[in-house]
Design a protein around this motif. Structure first.
Motif, mmCIF file in Angstrom:
data_model
loop_
_atom_site.group_PDB
_atom_site.id
_atom_site.type_symbol
_atom_site.label_atom_id
_atom_site.label_comp_id
_atom_site.label_asym_id
_atom_site.label_seq_id
_atom_site.Cartn_x
_atom_site.Cartn_y
_atom_site.Cartn_z
ATOM 1 N N SER A 147 0.832 -1.197 0.000
ATOM 2 C CA SER A 147 0.000 0.000 0.000
ATOM 3 C C SER A 147 0.866 1.247 0.000
ATOM 4 C CB SER A 147 -0.930 0.005 1.219
ATOM 5 O OG SER A 147 -0.166 0.024 2.407
ATOM 6 N N VAL A 166 -9.988 -0.886 -1.019
ATOM 7 C CA VAL A 166 -8.647 -0.350 -1.245
ATOM 8 C C VAL A 166 -8.671 0.376 -2.586
ATOM 9 C CG1 VAL A 166 -6.208 -0.889 -1.623
ATOM 10 C CG2 VAL A 166 -7.524 -2.162 0.096
ATOM 11 N N LEU A 167 -8.265 1.626 -2.612
ATOM 12 C CA LEU A 167 -8.276 2.410 -3.844
ATOM 13 C C LEU A 167 -6.958 2.255 -4.588
ATOM 14 C CD1 LEU A 167 -9.814 5.795 -2.596
ATOM 15 C CD2 LEU A 167 -11.005 3.780 -3.479
ATOM 16 N N SER A 168 -7.004 2.413 -5.891
ATOM 17 C CA SER A 168 -5.768 2.489 -6.662
ATOM 18 C C SER A 168 -5.197 3.886 -6.543
ATOM 19 C CB SER A 168 -6.036 2.169 -8.138
ATOM 20 O OG SER A 168 -6.765 3.221 -8.755
ATOM 21 N N GLN A 169 -3.892 4.007 -6.733
ATOM 22 C CA GLN A 169 -3.261 5.321 -6.668
ATOM 23 C C GLN A 169 -3.809 6.240 -7.758
ATOM 24 O OE1 GLN A 169 1.018 5.183 -6.638
ATOM 25 N NE2 GLN A 169 1.247 7.402 -6.748
ATOM 26 N N TRP A 172 -7.256 7.514 -6.656
ATOM 27 C CA TRP A 172 -7.064 8.414 -5.514
ATOM 28 C C TRP A 172 -6.590 9.786 -5.979
ATOM 29 C CZ3 TRP A 172 -1.936 9.436 -3.195
ATOM 30 C CH2 TRP A 172 -2.018 10.228 -2.052
ATOM 31 N N GLU A 173 -5.664 9.804 -6.941
ATOM 32 C CA GLU A 173 -5.134 11.078 -7.411
ATOM 33 C C GLU A 173 -6.114 11.807 -8.325
ATOM 34 O OE1 GLU A 173 -0.371 9.870 -7.376
ATOM 35 O OE2 GLU A 173 -1.497 9.904 -9.267
ATOM 36 N N VAL A 196 -12.794 3.083 3.281
ATOM 37 C CA VAL A 196 -11.510 3.026 2.572
ATOM 38 C C VAL A 196 -10.417 2.726 3.594
ATOM 39 C CG1 VAL A 196 -9.829 4.309 1.192
ATOM 40 C CG2 VAL A 196 -12.278 4.674 0.832
ATOM 41 N N VAL A 199 -4.615 2.774 0.074
ATOM 42 C CA VAL A 199 -4.391 3.109 -1.332
ATOM 43 C C VAL A 199 -3.226 2.256 -1.822
ATOM 44 C CG1 VAL A 199 -3.753 4.904 -2.985
ATOM 45 C CG2 VAL A 199 -5.227 5.466 -1.025
ATOM 46 N N ARG A 202 0.778 2.475 -7.470
ATOM 47 C CA ARG A 202 0.439 2.458 -8.891
ATOM 48 C C ARG A 202 0.992 1.201 -9.587
ATOM 49 N NH1 ARG A 202 -0.848 6.950 -11.177
ATOM 50 N NH2 ARG A 202 0.495 8.131 -9.751
ATOM 51 N N THR A 205 -1.000 -2.240 -9.468
ATOM 52 C CA THR A 205 -2.362 -2.321 -9.992
ATOM 53 C C THR A 205 -2.520 -3.594 -10.815
ATOM 54 O OG1 THR A 205 -2.562 0.082 -10.081
ATOM 55 C CG2 THR A 205 -4.093 -1.198 -11.434
ATOM 56 N N LEU A 212 -10.370 0.091 -7.929
ATOM 57 C CA LEU A 212 -10.490 -0.217 -6.503
ATOM 58 C C LEU A 212 -10.696 -1.712 -6.315
ATOM 59 C CD1 LEU A 212 -13.839 -0.650 -5.865
ATOM 60 C CD2 LEU A 212 -13.767 1.788 -6.432
#
Length: 824
Positions: A147, A166-169, A172-173, A196, A199, A202, A205, A212
């Motif tokens: 993470s 869990v979000l992807s970078q 999130w950006e 959440v 994160v 990247r 992924t 996510l």
């Protein structure tokens, strides 16, 4: 110590270095005095070195660099397969996956995942569609991902736990502005409030494009073993080869088949994660790298020919240096340094071009080459470029150097000329030209085959007409449509709203858009009036469509009728089958009126087929779903009223430009509900283009390489014949003084050109035939030894070669006999 004396020396290092620097300065002065020669040589070499550097950078980033996961080479992707059913790669059922995890002896860990779109309704600007992946709790542990902030899933977040996200970078950006307080925030995803917890980085992924991840909180016994819909990834144990793991998993598959009828005939397939990510693009990249190497060899041959021609004028220089005491070793060292200087200058220009190409490449082919964005001129790539540069300098400089040093060094001084004239140099140059033409023929044949293959792909019958169709995707969350009936009613309203827009001819919708493979499940079913064919399990892809779907794509009904608006849930079930299914299960009779049963399925909250049996009312033409190159698979089409599903792709046939309807479609959907998210608004033609992107990219690159190779070869033919004419001025003058016609003189030169071209084409044709198997996997509808393609290339190259011979031939006819004899 053995070896040429100019490669080593007993003199002090400082003196040797000073002499070397003097030689370099002298070499630069020599090159500066011949600006045209230097510019042509440098640009020729830059094309070859730049192309090799660019392609090698991509190959390294895609095929050679370590995967971004911890010990990524130990990761494998797993699936089920049933060759007798034509299922060479399929999903795994939750129950089978649970047994895999418990019974295997070769994996350190194994995780399952299920990609699906979701709607996030907490963002500004209304609902947003995102790519979600439901995973087992050990997903990130198995991958070796980490993470960026917060955490990933814990072992306690499995069956029966609360769901978290869990979000992807990237998400999130882009959508949350990199909010540092995102961890602990609650998002509403498909109507459910989820916390959440982290994160993901990247580079971690997976699958590619995921926004996510949500933990699966249902047990692996959720459905029967027939319900295969999950994907799996595993981490091999330390030192365990993939072959041993494959044996282990198929042992498990045989054991499960003994216990469970649903597993009879099913085996386990696997491949390394790298091979899964790269696919057949890896083979295409190696082919393109080989093509650039051929370009470099042609460039070397061209520069070698230029140096051979230039050696004529340097004979007097070499003789004078020898007369003043320069040894052959010292002269050889000087010539080698000059070749390396040329190669170095070519490399500087080529590497600069490669740096520019690597900046452009990701935008030119974003979905074609995985990890292209990671391709850079890193130290290892530059080291390879240095090696290529040195090798190049030696390759094109060796023949001219040996030609000068093996000659009679003092003969120019005795003869009072600038160099020796003879047929040996012309023959050597001719050999280089033959080699150039041979390599150019191989490249041109490859480019022609790929071009023909691509044209066949473009014209292949895909079962639908993409012209004038606008597509977009929509997902109904439980808050937007709570029940199956609500799903059907909501889509009814959307269809009605868009149908009323000006310029709309008809509108359909489907659970699976052709050529996209986003949601496609093959399920067993029963043919009621007879036994399964050869005792095999009857299976087909279940697809949910609206009645106007076939007319929107211009897919014809071959027999019977299509689905109608009257085929609703309160009437008996009906189904339309595709031609492949009809031919497989009713080869000698009409399927109309036949009944299929066992069709009642539910895919969790996503949707269901609500009719357990259905009458076959029509046969529709095959539509290619898996790809343009892939044959159609058996399919059952259900009316969405009898088989509601939350995820649909709309197909809007328009009277004009489909993109002109984008704003109208958005407004029509918003008028039904402002909370309905739509995505991927694009013309159907763009979908087809995306499916053909890799083939188009390979064809384009190899075609460019073929054109460059052909141009360089033509220049080579021109150069050697022009030099030959220059050397035969006196002979030509005598012939013309004795009455030879201009036509006969022209024919003399053209004959020499024809011999070179013929030998080059023969060499190239042999090479193309021998290497046909290398490119065969990249072709569609054309043989690598197709006589029409080979014949066309031979004719084209012959014409180009003879045209290149025409200019020297014309120059020969303008020789003044008196002046030519006076010249000697």
């Amino acid at each position: 110590m053995a070896g040429p004396s100019f490669l080593w020396s007993r003199q002090p290092p400082s003196e040797y270095l000073e002499r070397t620097l003097n030689d370099l300065r002298f070499g630069l002065r020599v090159l500066r005095k011949s600006p045209v020669f230097t510019a042509v040589s440098v640009l020729t070499l830059a094309m070859g070195i730049g192309a090799v550097t660019t392609l090698y950078s991509v190959v390294q980033a895609t095929l050679l660099d370590p995967l971004p996961f911890q010990d990524g080479e130990n990761l494998v992707v797993l699936w089920t397969e049933n060759p007798s059913e034509g299922q060479d790669r399929y999903f795994v059922s939750p129950q089978d996956f649970g047994d895999w995890r418990e019974m295997n002896e070769t994996f350190h860990g194994m995780a399952a995942y299920w990609p699906t779109p979701v709607a996030i309704t907490e963002l500004d600007g209304g609902p947003t569609r995102a790519s979600a992946v439901y995973t087992t709790e050990d997903f990130f542990e198995v991958l070796g991902g980490a993470s960026l902030m917060g955490r990933t899933f814990t072992p306690e977040e499995g069956s029966g736990s609360a769901q978290v996200v869990v979000l992807s970078q990237g998400l999130w950006e882009q959508r949350f502005g990199g909010d540092p307080q995102i961890v602990g925030r609650t998002l509403v995803i498909d109507g459910e409030a989820l916390e959440v917890v982290g994160v993901a980085r990247r580079e971690h992924t997976f699958p590619e494009g995921t926004d996510l991840w949500i933990n699966m909180n249902w047990p692996m016994t959720i459905q029967s073993r027939y319900a295969r819909w999950m994907s799996a990834v595993g981490r091999l144990g330390t030192g365990v080869p993939i072959e041993r793991a494959s044996e282990d998993m198929n042992r498990i598959a045989l054991r499960l088949a003994e216990i469970h009828p649903a597993d009879v005939g099913w085996a386990v397939g696997m491949v390394s994660l790298r091979k899964d990510l790269v696919g057949d693009t890896g083979r295409a990249l190696w082919i393109l790298l080989g093509a650039t190497s051929l370009i470099l060899l042609i460039a070397c041959a061209n520069v070698a020919n230029l140096l051979l021609s230039r050696a004529e004028s340097r004979g007097l220089e070499v003789a004078i240096r020898s007369a003043f005491g320069a040894s052959r070793g010292r002269i050889g060292k000087q010539l080698v340094l000059e070749s390396l200087l040329l190669a170095g200058l070519g490399a500087l220009v080529g590497v600069a071009g490669a740096a520019l190409a690597l900046q452009i490449l990701p935008s030119v082919a974003p979905d074609v080459l995985p990890y292209t964005a990671r391709a850079t001129l890193n130290p290892s790539v530059l080291l390879v470029s240095v090696g290529v540069t040195v090798l190049t300098g030696v390759l094109f400089g060796l023949a001219p150097m040996l030609r000068i040093l093996r000659g009679r060094v003092f003969s120019p001084l005795k003869e009072g000329t600038r160099g020796t004239r003879g047929a040996h140099r012309v023959r050597l140059q001719g050999a280089f030209v033959v080699g150039q033409l041979g390599l150019a023929t191989i490249l041109t044949v490859g480019a022609a085959l790929l071009s023909r293959s691509f044209l066949d792909l473009r014209s292949a019958d895909m079962g639908f007409n993409p012209g004038g169709v606008l597509t977009f995707e929509m997902d109904l969350s439980p808050t937007a449509a709570e029940t199956d009936a609500d799903v059907a009613q909501t889509y009814d309203a959307v269809l009605s709203g868009i149908r009323a827009l000006p310029g709309v001819e008809t509108i359909g919708a489907t659970s699976e858009l052709p050529l996209t493979q986003t949601l496609d499940y093959s399920q067993p079913f029963v043919i009621d009036d007879r036994l399964s064919v050869d005792a095999e399990e009857t299976r087909a892809f279940f697809r949910h469509v609206t009645p106007e779907f076939f007319s929107a794509l211009r897919t014809p009904i071959i027999e019977g009728r299509g689905l109608g608006s009257f085929d609703r849930l309160d009437v008996p079930g009906v189904v339309v089958v595709n031609q492949t299914l009809a031919d497989r299960y009713w080869p000698d009779e009409s399927p109309l009126g036949k009944t299929v049963s066992g069709t009642g399925y539910r895919w969790g909250p996503l949707g269901a087929v609500l009719v357990s049996e259905a009458e076959v009312v029509g046969v529709v033409k095959d539509i290619r779903y898996e790809g343009v190159k892939q044959d159609a698979q058996p399919a059952l089409y259900f009316n969405y009223q009898q088989a509601p599903i939350r995820r649909m792709v709309f197909t809007v046939r328009t009277e004009g430009d489909p993109n002109a309807l984008v704003s109208g479609v958005r407004g029509a959907v918003a008028s039904v509900s402002p909370d309905l998210p739509i995505s991927n608004l694009q013309a159907m033609g763009n979908v087809v283009d995306s499916a053909l992107a890799r083939d188009r990219f390979s064809t384009l690159l190899l075609s460019i390489f073929g054109i460059v190779a052909l141009s360089l070869a033509a220049v080579g033919v021109y150069g050697v014949l022009a030099y030959s004419v220059e050397q035969r001025v006196r002979e030509v003058g005598i012939r013309m003084a004795l009455g030879a016609s201009k036509g006969s003189v022209r024919g003399l030169v053209l004959k020499d050109g024809a011999i070179l071209v013929g030998l080059g084409l023969l060499l190239g044709l042999s090479g193309a035939l021998a290497l046909g198997g290398v490119i065969s996997s990249q072709l569609f509808g054309v043989s690598p030894r197709d006589p029409a393609v080979l014949g066309g290339v031979m004719v084209c190259l012959a014409v180009v070669g003879l045209l290149a011979s025409g200019i020297p031939a014309g120059r020969a006819t303008r020789v003044d006999p008196i002046e030519s004899m006076r010249a000697d």
